[in-house]
Design an enzyme around this catalytic site. Sequence first.
Site, PDB file in Angstrom:
ATOM      1  N   HIS A 259      -3.895  -4.026   4.525  1.00 17.09           N
ATOM      2  CA  HIS A 259      -3.807  -3.503   3.151  1.00 17.09           C
ATOM      3  C   HIS A 259      -4.318  -4.541   2.145  1.00 17.09           C
ATOM      4  CE1 HIS A 259      -1.581  -0.400   0.461  1.00 17.09           C
ATOM      5  NE2 HIS A 259      -2.581  -0.967  -0.203  1.00 17.09           N
TER       6      HIS A 259
ATOM      7  N   ARG B 207      -4.924   5.753   1.872  1.00 14.75           N
ATOM      8  CA  ARG B 207      -3.509   5.697   2.250  1.00 14.75           C
ATOM      9  C   ARG B 207      -3.367   6.174   3.687  1.00 14.75           C
ATOM     10  NH1 ARG B 207      -2.666   2.546  -1.162  1.00 14.75           N
ATOM     11  NH2 ARG B 207      -1.181   2.639  -2.892  1.00 14.75           N
TER      12      ARG B 207
HETATM   13  P1  NAP Z   1      -8.023   8.536  -8.739  1.00 16.32           P
HETATM   14  O1  NAP Z   1      -8.872   8.006  -9.828  1.00 16.32           O
HETATM   15  O2  NAP Z   1      -6.755   9.244  -9.079  1.00 16.32           O
HETATM   16  O3  NAP Z   1      -8.939   9.499  -7.851  1.00 16.32           O
HETATM   17  C1  NAP Z   1      -8.459  10.318  -6.848  1.00 16.32           C
HETATM   18  C2  NAP Z   1      -9.592  11.207  -6.330  1.00 16.32           C
HETATM   19  O4  NAP Z   1      -9.080  12.001  -5.249  1.00 16.32           O
HETATM   20  C3  NAP Z   1     -10.110  12.180  -7.396  1.00 16.32           C
HETATM   21  O5  NAP Z   1     -11.494  12.328  -7.266  1.00 16.32           O
HETATM   22  C4  NAP Z   1      -9.390  13.477  -7.021  1.00 16.32           C
HETATM   23  O6  NAP Z   1     -10.076  14.637  -7.388  1.00 16.32           O
HETATM   24  C5  NAP Z   1      -9.373  13.370  -5.522  1.00 16.32           C
HETATM   25  N1  NAP Z   1      -8.329  14.247  -4.981  1.00 16.32           N
HETATM   26  C6  NAP Z   1      -7.004  14.227  -5.235  1.00 16.32           C
HETATM   27  N2  NAP Z   1      -6.383  15.216  -4.568  1.00 16.32           N
HETATM   28  C7  NAP Z   1      -7.348  15.887  -3.903  1.00 16.32           C
HETATM   29  C8  NAP Z   1      -7.352  17.014  -3.061  1.00 16.32           C
HETATM   30  N3  NAP Z   1      -6.236  17.687  -2.764  1.00 16.32           N
HETATM   31  N4  NAP Z   1      -8.534  17.444  -2.552  1.00 16.32           N
HETATM   32  C9  NAP Z   1      -9.678  16.787  -2.865  1.00 16.32           C
HETATM   33  N5  NAP Z   1      -9.746  15.703  -3.655  1.00 16.32           N
HETATM   34  C10 NAP Z   1      -8.594  15.261  -4.162  1.00 16.32           C
HETATM   35  O7  NAP Z   1      -7.602   7.384  -7.733  1.00 16.32           O
HETATM   36  P2  NAP Z   1      -8.326   5.973  -7.476  1.00 16.32           P
HETATM   37  O8  NAP Z   1      -7.989   5.014  -8.537  1.00 16.32           O
HETATM   38  O9  NAP Z   1      -9.761   6.217  -7.193  1.00 16.32           O
HETATM   39  O10 NAP Z   1      -7.569   5.499  -6.156  1.00 16.32           O
HETATM   40  C11 NAP Z   1      -7.595   6.263  -4.958  1.00 16.32           C
HETATM   41  C12 NAP Z   1      -6.552   5.752  -3.984  1.00 16.32           C
HETATM   42  O11 NAP Z   1      -6.955   4.485  -3.459  1.00 16.32           O
HETATM   43  C13 NAP Z   1      -5.188   5.418  -4.630  1.00 16.32           C
HETATM   44  O12 NAP Z   1      -4.404   6.586  -4.780  1.00 16.32           O
HETATM   45  C14 NAP Z   1      -4.591   4.474  -3.623  1.00 16.32           C
HETATM   46  O13 NAP Z   1      -3.865   5.225  -2.667  1.00 16.32           O
HETATM   47  C15 NAP Z   1      -5.814   3.850  -2.926  1.00 16.32           C
HETATM   48  N6  NAP Z   1      -5.918   2.377  -3.168  1.00 16.32           N
HETATM   49  C16 NAP Z   1      -5.897   1.543  -2.088  1.00 16.32           C
HETATM   50  C17 NAP Z   1      -6.013   0.175  -2.276  1.00 16.32           C
HETATM   51  C18 NAP Z   1      -6.050  -0.770  -1.110  1.00 16.32           C
HETATM   52  O14 NAP Z   1      -6.013  -1.992  -1.293  1.00 16.32           O
HETATM   53  N7  NAP Z   1      -6.141  -0.284   0.116  1.00 16.32           N
HETATM   54  C19 NAP Z   1      -6.135  -0.356  -3.574  1.00 16.32           C
HETATM   55  C20 NAP Z   1      -6.144   0.522  -4.668  1.00 16.32           C
HETATM   56  C21 NAP Z   1      -6.033   1.910  -4.440  1.00 16.32           C
HETATM   57  P3  NAP Z   1     -10.355  15.006  -8.927  1.00 16.32           P
HETATM   58  O15 NAP Z   1     -11.427  14.018  -9.353  1.00 16.32           O
HETATM   59  O16 NAP Z   1     -10.840  16.381  -8.867  1.00 16.32           O
HETATM   60  O17 NAP Z   1      -9.054  14.801  -9.653  1.00 16.32           O
END
Ligand code: NAP
Length: 315
Positions: free
Chosen positions: A278, A230
Amino acid sequence: MPDARPVILFAAKTERWEQYSGPLRTALKDAGLGYATLTTEAAPEDVDYVVYAPNSGLTDFTPFTRLKAVLNLWAGVEDVTGNPTLKAPLARMVDDCLTEGMVEWVTGHVLRHHLGMDLYLDGQDGVWRAGTAPPLARDRTVAMLGLGVLGAACATMLASLNFRVLGWSRSRKDLPGVETEHGAEGLDRVLSRAEIVVLLLPDTPATESTLNARTLSLLPRGAVIVNPGRGRLIDDDALLAALDEGQVGHATLDVFRTEPLPPEHPYWAHPKVTVTPHIASETRAVSASRVIVENIRRGEAGEPFLNLVDRDAGY
Ligand code: NAP
């Protein structure tokens, strides 16, 4: 007697309805829920489920008095998780095809920088650039910030290609082939070794400007940033300064604080920045519809929902 047919309100822009109405109806039928009402217009008090895009214009959930769940069409929930009118469970998008797309995008962009492809793409000029062979992946350190569904899949793929992969998350993680760290000090240790940094953190108050002047200064000189997470994860002014003075060698950015990225934004013209619009990984209508309908099936069967957002943590 109340109508037992669940009412599913599709709250997203019109073009999404064109993409999703067919796949959602097929998935409902396949799940034995063909009798459900799927609609773009319903009296709020009749709605059981909202299939939701946060840019749909629906922001007040107060009149949705019998809502069982809101099913987000996207993985990121930063635009809905803080909505105080939403009391029903909120599920985010977790879908194998979304993950697959992200693994491909991240692997491709990491390999571009690892192999130094730009040198040859830009340099078709008759100069034989001997001695520019890249190191092996085993000698390249990549940091994955965020080890959730997407970050863990990308880290695992990069590890399978033999990269030295460092991972960072909020809680402690154990991921084969990946050296993991967590918490604030863990971030500093990871960044101080990272030649390529990939951001797959959610957008929460705690992750805002994870990359800032201080943390960027920890990187080995010339490190590369790849951000499909993001826009708010990066302090843009600090990144531009780090690019200008050579501390950061290149930034490949898919997400921005303002989208579409305004034409006058310095990222567009910067020689060391690659902007993609994006597109790192799109939600695909057919597979995403199956994920959404599985949660509706669970709701109707009284089973726990999948992929629920922790509203306090914000993701
Ligand atoms: P997720 O499964 O919720 O994983 C988030 C990760 O970030 C987890 O490992 C979490 O730690 C870690 N995290 C959260 N807050 C943190 C902090 N304060 N300090 C350190 N680590 C932290 O999310 P996801 O499905 O992998 O997706 C990640 C992001 O990708 C989404 O939120 C979205 O913004 C982005 N995305 C972008 C696209 C695109 O096309 N560009 C598409 C899809 C998603 P824990 O494991 O300890 O909870």
